[in-house]
Design a protein around this motif. Structure first.
Motif, PDB file in Angstrom:
ATOM      1  N   TYR A 150      -0.388   3.154   7.870  1.00 24.59           N
ATOM      2  CA  TYR A 150      -0.034   2.454   6.505  1.00 24.59           C
ATOM      3  C   TYR A 150       0.504   1.070   7.040  1.00 24.59           C
ATOM      4  N   GLU A 151       0.147   0.483   8.143  1.00 20.08           N
ATOM      5  CA  GLU A 151       0.363  -0.892   8.533  1.00 20.08           C
ATOM      6  C   GLU A 151      -1.090  -1.685   8.273  1.00 20.08           C
ATOM      7  N   LEU A 152      -0.992  -2.630   7.644  1.00 22.43           N
ATOM      8  CA  LEU A 152      -2.493  -3.253   7.364  1.00 22.43           C
ATOM      9  C   LEU A 152      -2.909  -4.066   8.667  1.00 22.43           C
ATOM     10  N   VAL A 153      -4.136  -4.020   9.052  1.00 29.70           N
ATOM     11  CA  VAL A 153      -4.536  -4.767  10.200  1.00 29.70           C
ATOM     12  C   VAL A 153      -5.812  -5.300   9.732  1.00 29.70           C
ATOM     13  N   SER A 158     -12.439  -8.222   7.861  1.00 29.69           N
ATOM     14  CA  SER A 158     -11.952  -7.241   6.870  1.00 29.69           C
ATOM     15  C   SER A 158     -10.615  -6.965   7.036  1.00 29.69           C
ATOM     16  N   GLU A 159      -9.894  -6.648   5.841  1.00 28.78           N
ATOM     17  CA  GLU A 159      -8.479  -5.948   6.077  1.00 28.78           C
ATOM     18  C   GLU A 159      -8.615  -4.375   5.977  1.00 28.78           C
ATOM     19  N   LEU A 160      -7.954  -3.853   6.889  1.00 28.68           N
ATOM     20  CA  LEU A 160      -7.993  -2.472   7.228  1.00 28.68           C
ATOM     21  C   LEU A 160      -6.480  -1.744   6.934  1.00 28.68           C
ATOM     22  N   LEU A 161      -6.831  -0.533   6.249  1.00 29.76           N
ATOM     23  CA  LEU A 161      -5.509   0.331   5.970  1.00 29.76           C
ATOM     24  C   LEU A 161      -6.011   1.605   6.429  1.00 29.76           C
TER      25      LEU A 161
END
Length: 191
Positions: A150-153, A158-161
């Motif tokens: 649940y921490e965005l990376v 790209s933004e990953l969840l």
């Protein structure tokens, strides 16, 4: 024919037959050599009797598979779930989650872990998604970016969840809350 010409015609395996000492290849050079060896094996240029090079009869290039997905990917959002199939009730649950952030099936590319396995490492980059949401632990190199659920990376493109599996989410109110907070951040929703 010079020494350079002779060396370029041998593969690494053939050169190993002549060398008695160990040879070490460093980082980027190793990738170049492996690509060069693969290319030499795929495309061989036969010499004609006159000694000139003939054009190759067939060219082989590494096959790139397009990642199969459901949806139309209009918002450049890739959603990956673990396993092979998504049961109807979990698909409905997923669509409810997405509707909370103003997304529908046509907005995303919905695919499975198994579809990613078939396409290999070229699968995700072939779509070039802006946002990636992964439900569950998947067997894919992208999984190495998962630190804390649940921490965005970000991988730079790209933004990953990374979230728990849809099965776990469907059964836990606490996990749904965590997902909702992360989705608000990912989709820039202020409620």
């Amino acid at each position: 024919m010079g020494k350079q010409d002779i060396q370029e015609k041998f593969t690494l395996q053939e050169l190993a037959l002549f060398l008695k000492e160990e040879v070490y290849v460093i980082g980027a050079d190793q990738e170049k050599l492996l690509f060069s060896d693969r290319l030499k094996k795929q495309i061989s240029l036969p010499l004609s009797s006159s000694g000139s090079v003939n054009e190759p009869v067939e060219e082989y290039e590494e096959e790139a598979y397009q990642l199969p997905y459901e949806g139309q990917f209009t918002k450049k959002i890739l959603v990956v779930y673990s396993g092979t199939n998504l049961p109807v009730e979990l698909k409905e649950f997923l669509l409810k989650i997405l509707s909370a952030v103003d997304c529908k099936l046509p907005d995303i590319a919905l695919t499975s872990e198994n579809a990613l396995k078939v396409t290999g490492e070229s699968g995700i980059p072939s779509l070039n998604p802006e946002k990636i949401i992964v439900f569950g632990k998947i067997d894919n190199p992208i999984q190495r970016l998962r630190k804390i659920p649940y921490e965005l990376v970000s991988d730079g493109e790209s933004e990953l969840l990374f979230a728990d599996s849809l099965e776990e989410l469907n059964e836990s109110t606490d996990l749904k809350r965590k997902l909702w907070k992360s989705m608000q951040t990912l989709f820039n929703i202020k409620k």
